[in-house]
Design an enzyme around this catalytic site. Structure first.
Site, short mmCIF file in Angstrom:
data_model
loop_
_atom_site.label_atom_id
_atom_site.label_comp_id
_atom_site.label_asym_id
_atom_site.label_seq_id
_atom_site.Cartn_x
_atom_site.Cartn_y
_atom_site.Cartn_z
CD GLU A 156 -10.38 23.24 -23.41
OE1 GLU A 156 -10.22 22.48 -24.38
OE2 GLU A 156 -10.04 22.97 -22.27
N GLY A 201 -2.48 22.75 -30.07
CA GLY A 201 -2.25 21.53 -30.85
C GLY A 201 -3.52 20.99 -31.50
CB ALA A 202 -5.61 18.76 -31.54
CG MET A 203 -11.07 22.03 -29.16
SD MET A 203 -10.58 22.14 -27.41
CE MET A 203 -12.09 21.61 -26.64
CG HIS A 239 -4.35 14.65 -25.51
ND1 HIS A 239 -3.77 14.64 -24.26
CD2 HIS A 239 -5.19 15.72 -25.51
CE1 HIS A 239 -4.23 15.66 -23.55
NE2 HIS A 239 -5.09 16.33 -24.30
CD GLU A 240 -6.86 16.95 -28.57
OE1 GLU A 240 -7.87 17.19 -27.90
OE2 GLU A 240 -5.74 17.46 -28.31
CG HIS A 290 -9.68 15.33 -24.10
ND1 HIS A 290 -9.57 15.47 -22.74
CD2 HIS A 290 -8.71 16.14 -24.62
CE1 HIS A 290 -8.59 16.31 -22.46
NE2 HIS A 290 -8.04 16.72 -23.58
CD GLU A 334 -6.62 19.13 -21.43
OE1 GLU A 334 -5.92 18.20 -21.89
OE2 GLU A 334 -7.57 19.62 -22.08
N1 TRP Z 1 -8.32 20.87 -24.77
C1 TRP Z 1 -7.29 21.09 -25.76
C2 TRP Z 1 -6.34 19.94 -25.60
O1 TRP Z 1 -5.77 19.54 -24.85
C3 TRP Z 1 -6.54 22.35 -25.52
C4 TRP Z 1 -6.83 23.48 -26.42
C5 TRP Z 1 -6.93 23.46 -27.75
C6 TRP Z 1 -6.95 24.85 -26.07
N2 TRP Z 1 -7.10 24.72 -28.23
C7 TRP Z 1 -7.13 25.58 -27.23
C8 TRP Z 1 -6.94 25.54 -24.89
C9 TRP Z 1 -7.26 26.97 -27.23
C10 TRP Z 1 -7.08 26.92 -24.87
C11 TRP Z 1 -7.24 27.62 -26.03
O2 TRP Z 1 -6.17 19.02 -25.99
ZN ZN Z 2 -6.30 17.86 -23.73
#
Ligand code: TRP
Ligand code: ZN
Length: 877
Positions: A128, A268-270, A304-305, A308, A327
């Site tokens: 992302e 933070g995380a994905m 949060h993750e 999603h 988001e």
């Molecule tokens: N979707 C991720 C989050 O909210 C956001 C995110 C994680 C992101 N890594 C990234 C966005 C790198 C841009 C680039 O929880």
């Molecule tokens: Zn998010």
């Protein structure tokens, strides 16, 4: 500046994709020097596209080397395809075909941390928003959803763990003796949710039984030395899964859910489908190494993750202008989860103070944008406080307007209607409207209008008629490209408090009540409350029912009254903040006029009552004791004078500490936790109150307090208390400061996340030679500019270091600009984020504004990445 200036893309130009990719088959041959990616894409023309003869244009990147491309196994010769601006263009294609692409990438040289890269000893991905195109050529846009099958080939001795989305379906040996593992994800998804991890990892296993009785395998992976720090994350995950079932009726879908911690991560995380990847700072926790704040962050990010999976993955975004669709909604969901888990008032105060400090500043600056932007140059720049935090506030307002049940009906309809689709913010609001039979058309202006609305409130009490009227005016200031604004639909929750500090009931719209949500939807409106027995103090915007600035001319007496008597806990805090802001503003003026700062007594009076009240929640008391931050006072200032704000805050703390020395000592001593560490609401509350009291007590100058804080440092059995003591010792420059900062490093040098705290505290330490200190930290063997957490620690510390960063000679700003230039191409996402303090230049006092602007102009001379270009050029426009 680059030869060709990066250009913006517009929401209004959206068109559906010309091609679709039904199936995506990927093979990764992972290697330390060259990684070969082979893709087989099952492509067909999109019947909904208006262009049925257009060429196939696939997104790629300068770092992707094409080895070969074939259509239905016919290898295309040079003249049948082209690579233009990083895109692979094939002019003549059948209507339906299999496209095979072989590409070579070098993850070991990927410093941008987008696409496939190395972090410590592992391979990992971040796709992302547009990272997938750095792996292979693809239709890298969220409305192209595909079924992914991924094969990873690697040397098993170094990469025994090989993960991707979905379920493992096959494993074996290749002819060359390498190991391969194949994963299949049965849910179609956009490429931004793709993930791959390979490394020598440890795992914590668990299971969760869903509400329909399915067993889901849960796995958290880390490097060996960290596997003892994931129990709390696992527990948070299971609680999140349960909460989403109970509150939203949403069950997890795959048979396995995996999380991997990596050290090098831009954010933070994905939420990659079935395979979340986390910055280790948002996953690892142990009492000895992790503060309460960080525990709460781990819990919130895990939630949060996980959330999603529905709000983002099952229902995803049509295009990146809709980012807040997933988001904003998901932040709202994680906020509610944390509020239900701990104290809702405390959580609300924390979230609101964060929003008012950071998002309000963004909304008042050159990067201001609506939660659904109309255009952008680089999407990575739009993972903003506005999209996330203001986006969550907009969803929360819908919740307030519809009520708990109505909101649930709306979310059920949204998930039902759009499961498996890529949709827009309009679709979300439409589902809320349709499920409830309401019209939110005016409300939708919140999606397209930037800037923080200001509500100006005046009132009148008619003793004879026993009526009380509130007149509310709304105004949203101009923002870039939006000179004029329309009236918004703003829910304003109001109650009335009597002079005897009791809730006053009233009748409104023919009903007797003690709280009402006013629908402010015009530029100016008057609301009349009837049967109001005495002249009330209005308790406005309870629970912060809308993300607005509120102007009502409260007297000090009224604020003290609300502080002790408002039944709404949030507004008790709000009143205390307003009181502190008023006193700080008076002190700031005195400082700027060269006067000696006077004793301010009202806040102290409020504190005294607060500390004496044994019935209050310690968490609430701790919140109220927290002075408005340097950053918040900056946001409020007409022209930001960092030195004056700092002096005022320090002074007020000392005044309060001295006046209430005995009280603070008592509170400090009576809030120790004797049980074993737990990140429970109750223990966190006690520690936060104890440590807040300690800060004031030490500020009083008491020798006993100084001894106590050093004792706490040496005696602490958890990081919260140890770090609070150390911060206090360093802040007040007690004689032990050097010794204990060194001792802290010695003790924790092998714990990367604790070293980051040490870096931050050392960088924030206000000393004569501040900048030299910071340069030395960046030369320290434990520093690594390639690691975003370490960089954020030092640069974040610099930002808090008022004397060093805001040095009148401009050296602090120049140093920051140097780092931005250094990182501009290496890691554009991080470089761009580092620009934030400089984007505020127009808000600074003139002497500082000029220096900041000069640095932006210097950066603008460079050959800039799109990311940095966008922020710098908009800041100078
Ligand atoms: N979707 C991720 C989050 O909210 C956001 C995110 C994680 C992101 N890594 C990234 C966005 C790198 C841009 C680039 O929880
Ligand atoms: Zn998010």
């Amino acid at each position: 500046m680059a030869e060709q200036k990066p250009s913006a893309i517009y929401l209004k130009d959206y068109t559906v994709p010309n091609f679709l990719i039904d199936k995506t088959e990927l093979t990764f041959d992972l290697d330390e020097t060259q990684t070969i990616v082979t893709s087989r894409l099952h492509v067909r023309r999109n019947p909904d596209s208006l262009e049925q003869t257009s060429p196939l244009v696939l997104d790629g990147g300068e770092d992707v080397k094409l080895i070969g491309v074939a259509i239905d196994d016919y290898a295309l010769p040079q003249e049948e395809f082209a690579i233009k601006d990083d895109k692979l263009v094939i002019t003549a294609t059948p209507n339906e075909f299999v496209l095979t692409c072989e590409t070579m990438i070098e993850p070991q040289n990927n410093t941008k941390l987008e696409g496939l890269y190395r972090s410590s000893s592992m391979f990992c991905t971040q796709c992302e928003a547009e990272g997938f195109r750095h792996i292979t050529y693809y239709l890298d846009r969220p409305d192209v959803m595909s079924i992914f099958t991924t094969t990873i080939i690697a040397d098993e001795s170094r990469y025994p763990v090989m993960l991707s989305n979905g379920n493992e379906i096959e494993r074996g040996k290749t002819d060359e003796g390498k190991t391969f593992v194949t994963w299949h994800d049965p849910f179609k998804k956009p490429a931004y949710l793709f993930a791959l991890v390979a490394g020598n990892l440890e795992v914590l296993n668990d299971t969760f039984t869903t509400m329909s009785g399915r067993d889901v395998k849960l796995q958290i992976f880390t490097e060996k030395h960290n596997i003892d720090k994931v129990d709390f994350a696992m527990d948070s995950l299971k609680r999140s899964m349960k909460w989403d079932e109970e509150v939203y009726g949403r069950e997890y879908d795959l048979d396995i859910f995996m999380i991997v911690a990596v050290d090098d991560f831009n954010m933070g995380a994905m939420e990659n489908k079935g395979l979340n990847i986390f910055n280790s700072s948002c996953l690892l926790a142990s009492p000895e190494t992790t503060t309460d704040d960080a525990y709460l962050r781990v819990e919130a990010v895990v939630a949060h993750e996980y959330f999603h999976n529905w709000s983002g993955n099952r229902v995803t975004c049509r295009d990146w202008f809709q980012l807040s669709l997933k988001e904003g909604f998901t932040v709202f969901r994680d906020q509610c989860f944390s509020a239900d888990t701990h104290s809702d008032v405390v959580k609300r105060v924390e979230d609101v103070s964060f929003l008012k400090t950071t998002q309000f500043a963004e909304d008042a600056g050159p990067m201001a944008h609506p939660i659904r932007p109309a255009s952008f140059i680089e999407i990575s720049n739009f993972y903003t406080l506005t999209i996330y935090e203001k986006g969550a506030e907009v969803v929360r307002m819908i919740h307030t307007l519809l009520g708990e049940e109505g909101f649930r009906k709306g979310s059920d309809l949204y998930f039902e209607r759009h499961d498996g689709q890529a949709v827009t913010c309009d679709d979300f609001v439409q589902a809320m409207e349709d499920a409830n039979g309401v019209d939110l058309s005016q409300f939708k202006r919140w999606y397209s209008q930037a800037g923080t609305p200001r509500l100006t409130v005046s009132d009148h009490y008619d003793e004879q008629a026993q009526t009380y009227s509130l007149t509310i005016r709304q105004e949203t200031p101009p923002t870039p490209n939006q000179p004029t604004k329309l009236a918004l639909h703003i829910p304003v929750k109001v109650g009335l408090v009597s002079n005897a500090n009791e809730a006053l009931s009233f009748s409104f719209a023919g009903q007797t009540q003690d709280e009402v949500v006013l629908h402010v939807n015009d530029v100016e409106q008057t609301f009349v409350f009837e049967h109001v027995a005495s002249k009330p103090v209005p308790s406005l915007l309870r629970g912060f029912s809308a993300p607005v600035k509120l102007d009502y001319d409260y007297s000090t007496e009224q604020l003290l009254q609300l502080m002790s008597g408002d039944p709404d806990g949030f507004n008790r805090w709000s009143a205390s903040q307003q009181l502190a802001v008023n006193e700080l503003n008076a002190l700031i003026k005195q400082y700027q006029n060269g006067q000696t700062l006077t004793e301010q007594t009202h806040l102290v009076e409020g504190f005294k009552a607060l500390l004496a009240d044994k019935t209050l929640d310690p968490a609430m008391v701790a919140l109220i004791l927290g002075l408005p931050s340097q950053a918040y006072m900056s946001e409020l200032a007409e022209k930001i004078d960092p030195q004056a704000i700092k002096a005022a805050r320090e002074h007020l703390r000392v005044v309060a500490g001295k006046a209430l020395q005995a009280e603070f000592k008592h509170v400090y001593e009576s809030n120790t936790v004797s049980e074993a560490y737990q990140a429970s609401a109750e223990q966190i509350a006690k520690r936060s109150l104890k440590n807040a009291a300690l800060m004031y007590w030490v500020a009083s100058g008491s020798d006993e307090a100084k001894a106590a804080v050093v004792h706490q440092y040496r005696d602490a059995d958890n990081m919260t208390d140890q770090y609070a003591a150390l911060s206090c010792i360093v802040h007040f420059e007690l004689s032990e400061a050097d010794e204990l900062l060194n001792a802290f490093f010695e003790q924790w040098q092998h714990e990367a996340l604790v070293v980051n705290k040490w870096l931050m505290l050392s960088a924030a330490r206000e000393q004569e030679n501040g900048l030299e200190q910071i340069k030395a930290l960046m030369q320290h063997p434990n520093f690594d500019i390639k690691n975003p957490n370490k960089l954020r620690a030092v640069i974040g510390g610099l930002g808090q270091n008022v004397d060093t960063f805001h040095n009148l000679d401009g050296s602090g700003y120049a140093f920051l600009a140097d780092q931005i230039i250094l990182l501009n191409k290496r890691n554009p996402q991080i470089a761009s984020r580092l620009c934030t303090p400089l984007t505020r230049w127009q808000r600074m006092v003139p002497a500082l504004a000029e220096k900041m602007k000069g640095e932006l102009e210097r950066i603008a001379q460079e050959d800039l990445s799109k990311d940095v270009y966008e922020v710098v050029s908009k800041s100078l426009a």
